[in-house]
Design a protein around this motif. Sequence first.
Motif, short mmCIF file in Angstrom:
data_model
loop_
_atom_site.label_atom_id
_atom_site.label_comp_id
_atom_site.label_asym_id
_atom_site.label_seq_id
_atom_site.Cartn_x
_atom_site.Cartn_y
_atom_site.Cartn_z
N SER A 1 57.63 -10.22 22.95
CA SER A 1 58.04 -8.85 23.30
C SER A 1 57.50 -8.38 24.65
CB SER A 1 57.60 -7.87 22.20
OG SER A 1 56.19 -7.80 22.14
N ALA A 2 56.70 -9.21 25.32
CA ALA A 2 56.13 -8.82 26.61
C ALA A 2 57.20 -8.80 27.69
CB ALA A 2 55.02 -9.80 27.01
N ASN A 3 57.00 -7.96 28.68
CA ASN A 3 57.87 -7.92 29.85
C ASN A 3 57.22 -8.63 31.04
OD1 ASN A 3 58.27 -4.85 28.52
ND2 ASN A 3 60.11 -6.08 28.82
N ILE A 4 55.89 -8.45 31.16
CA ILE A 4 55.13 -9.08 32.24
C ILE A 4 53.92 -9.75 31.60
CG2 ILE A 4 53.83 -8.72 34.38
CD1 ILE A 4 55.42 -6.06 34.71
N ILE A 5 53.71 -11.03 31.94
CA ILE A 5 52.57 -11.76 31.40
C ILE A 5 51.71 -12.29 32.54
CG2 ILE A 5 51.85 -13.84 30.14
CD1 ILE A 5 54.28 -13.53 28.36
N PHE A 6 50.41 -12.02 32.45
CA PHE A 6 49.41 -12.65 33.31
C PHE A 6 48.82 -13.79 32.49
CE2 PHE A 6 49.66 -8.85 35.77
CZ PHE A 6 49.15 -9.15 37.02
N ILE A 7 48.80 -14.99 33.05
CA ILE A 7 48.26 -16.14 32.32
C ILE A 7 47.31 -16.93 33.21
CG2 ILE A 7 50.20 -17.66 32.86
CD1 ILE A 7 49.88 -18.65 29.87
N ASP A 8 46.19 -17.35 32.64
CA ASP A 8 45.18 -18.10 33.38
C ASP A 8 45.69 -19.50 33.70
OD1 ASP A 8 42.59 -18.69 34.47
OD2 ASP A 8 42.14 -19.75 32.61
N SER A 9 45.47 -19.94 34.93
CA SER A 9 45.93 -21.25 35.37
C SER A 9 45.29 -22.39 34.60
CB SER A 9 45.63 -21.42 36.87
OG SER A 9 46.03 -22.69 37.30
N LYS A 10 44.03 -22.23 34.20
CA LYS A 10 43.32 -23.32 33.53
C LYS A 10 43.37 -23.20 32.01
CE LYS A 10 39.99 -25.42 35.33
NZ LYS A 10 38.72 -25.94 35.83
N LEU A 11 44.25 -22.37 31.50
CA LEU A 11 44.31 -22.09 30.06
C LEU A 11 44.42 -23.35 29.22
CD1 LEU A 11 44.42 -19.58 28.25
CD2 LEU A 11 46.89 -19.75 28.31
N GLN B 1 40.96 -19.09 39.14
CA GLN B 1 39.67 -19.07 39.84
C GLN B 1 39.65 -20.16 40.91
OE1 GLN B 1 36.92 -19.70 36.63
NE2 GLN B 1 36.71 -17.51 36.24
N ASN B 2 40.59 -21.08 40.82
CA ASN B 2 40.65 -22.23 41.73
C ASN B 2 41.26 -21.84 43.07
OD1 ASN B 2 39.79 -23.68 39.51
ND2 ASN B 2 41.84 -24.34 38.97
N GLU B 3 41.14 -22.74 44.03
CA GLU B 3 41.82 -22.56 45.30
C GLU B 3 43.32 -22.71 45.04
OE1 GLU B 3 41.92 -24.93 49.48
OE2 GLU B 3 39.94 -24.56 48.59
N ALA C 1 47.00 -23.79 45.87
CA ALA C 1 47.74 -24.75 46.70
C ALA C 1 48.90 -24.03 47.39
CB ALA C 1 48.27 -25.89 45.83
N PRO C 2 49.26 -24.46 48.60
CA PRO C 2 50.38 -23.83 49.31
C PRO C 2 51.68 -23.93 48.50
CG PRO C 2 49.21 -25.40 50.72
CD PRO C 2 48.65 -25.55 49.34
N GLY C 3 52.48 -22.89 48.57
CA GLY C 3 53.78 -22.90 47.91
C GLY C 3 53.77 -22.38 46.49
N TYR C 4 52.61 -21.97 45.98
CA TYR C 4 52.52 -21.43 44.61
C TYR C 4 52.41 -19.92 44.67
CZ TYR C 4 51.86 -25.96 42.38
OH TYR C 4 52.04 -27.23 41.90
N GLU C 5 53.09 -19.26 43.76
CA GLU C 5 52.94 -17.81 43.63
C GLU C 5 51.90 -17.55 42.55
OE1 GLU C 5 56.44 -15.45 43.34
OE2 GLU C 5 57.48 -16.66 44.81
N THR C 6 50.67 -17.85 42.89
CA THR C 6 49.54 -17.69 41.98
C THR C 6 48.57 -16.73 42.65
OG1 THR C 6 49.86 -19.95 41.19
CG2 THR C 6 47.72 -18.97 40.79
N ILE C 7 47.89 -15.92 41.85
CA ILE C 7 46.96 -14.92 42.35
C ILE C 7 45.54 -15.36 42.03
CG2 ILE C 7 46.25 -12.49 42.14
CD1 ILE C 7 49.04 -12.90 43.34
N SER C 8 44.63 -15.16 42.96
CA SER C 8 43.22 -15.47 42.72
C SER C 8 42.57 -14.38 41.88
CB SER C 8 42.46 -15.57 44.04
OG SER C 8 42.90 -16.68 44.77
N LYS C 9 41.70 -14.81 40.97
CA LYS C 9 40.88 -13.86 40.24
C LYS C 9 39.84 -13.29 41.20
CE LYS C 9 41.17 -15.68 35.56
NZ LYS C 9 40.43 -16.24 34.42
N TYR C 10 39.27 -12.18 40.82
CA TYR C 10 38.23 -11.55 41.62
C TYR C 10 37.04 -12.49 41.79
CZ TYR C 10 34.31 -8.51 42.79
OH TYR C 10 33.21 -7.96 43.39
N ASP C 11 36.54 -12.59 43.00
CA ASP C 11 35.37 -13.40 43.30
C ASP C 11 34.17 -12.46 43.41
OD1 ASP C 11 33.38 -15.01 44.30
OD2 ASP C 11 34.54 -15.75 46.00
N PRO C 12 33.18 -12.61 42.51
CA PRO C 12 32.01 -11.72 42.54
C PRO C 12 31.24 -11.77 43.87
CG PRO C 12 32.02 -13.04 40.53
CD PRO C 12 33.13 -13.56 41.40
#
Length: 197
Positions: free
Chosen positions: A55-65, A99-101, A103-114
């Motif tokens: 039922s979600a419209n927008i999902i945030f999912i961890d890359s290393k899940l 949390q990872n670097e 790679a070019p060409g991916y629409e991935t967002i970085s988590k906050y870096d403390p």
Amino acid sequence: METLKLLYIDDHPETSLSKYLDKYKSPSCEIEYSDIEFKPDEGYESLINNSDVKSANIIFIDSKLFENRNAIAGKFTGEEFKIILKKYFPFIEVIVITQNEIAPGYETISKYDPKSRMTPEEYYDKELPVLLEQCVRNIFEVRKITSELQKNTSWEKVMVEKIVNSVNGQGKFDEFTKKDIDDVIKMFQELQIKVEG
């Protein structure tokens, strides 16, 4: 005002991201937030069949899940799962966060870096609103086209019903044949021209 469901899936949820998403206010709609703490031993099928995911419209999912060694189905990335999820639920917007670097060409967002000079809220305020609002616009466009599709009597009723159910998180697309999917793409392209014209 319409309501969209925003879901965050992570085996170790980042508290600052969860708080940010929970408080996020869209200028275009209401946002209903929830999260799932994923258990790797349950496998990806548990997410595909989860009612909150459907039922979600927008999902945030961890890359290393799914890269945990205990995951039953082996290792694969959140980016790969995004494609699997799109197979079943093509109208859900999926954002991979890592949390990872990146790679070019991916629409991935970085988590906050403390170690950053920004606070978590400042960081996510900089990174997420534009992306979230693009997702909202995509969802509203699909809903508008689907509404037009329902009015058009030229299309096969069963196919239209399947599309409407999928848009509303009530069905899977996987029973479509290649021809069915080609027909759906053609319908959306024709309706998009009408809507934009």
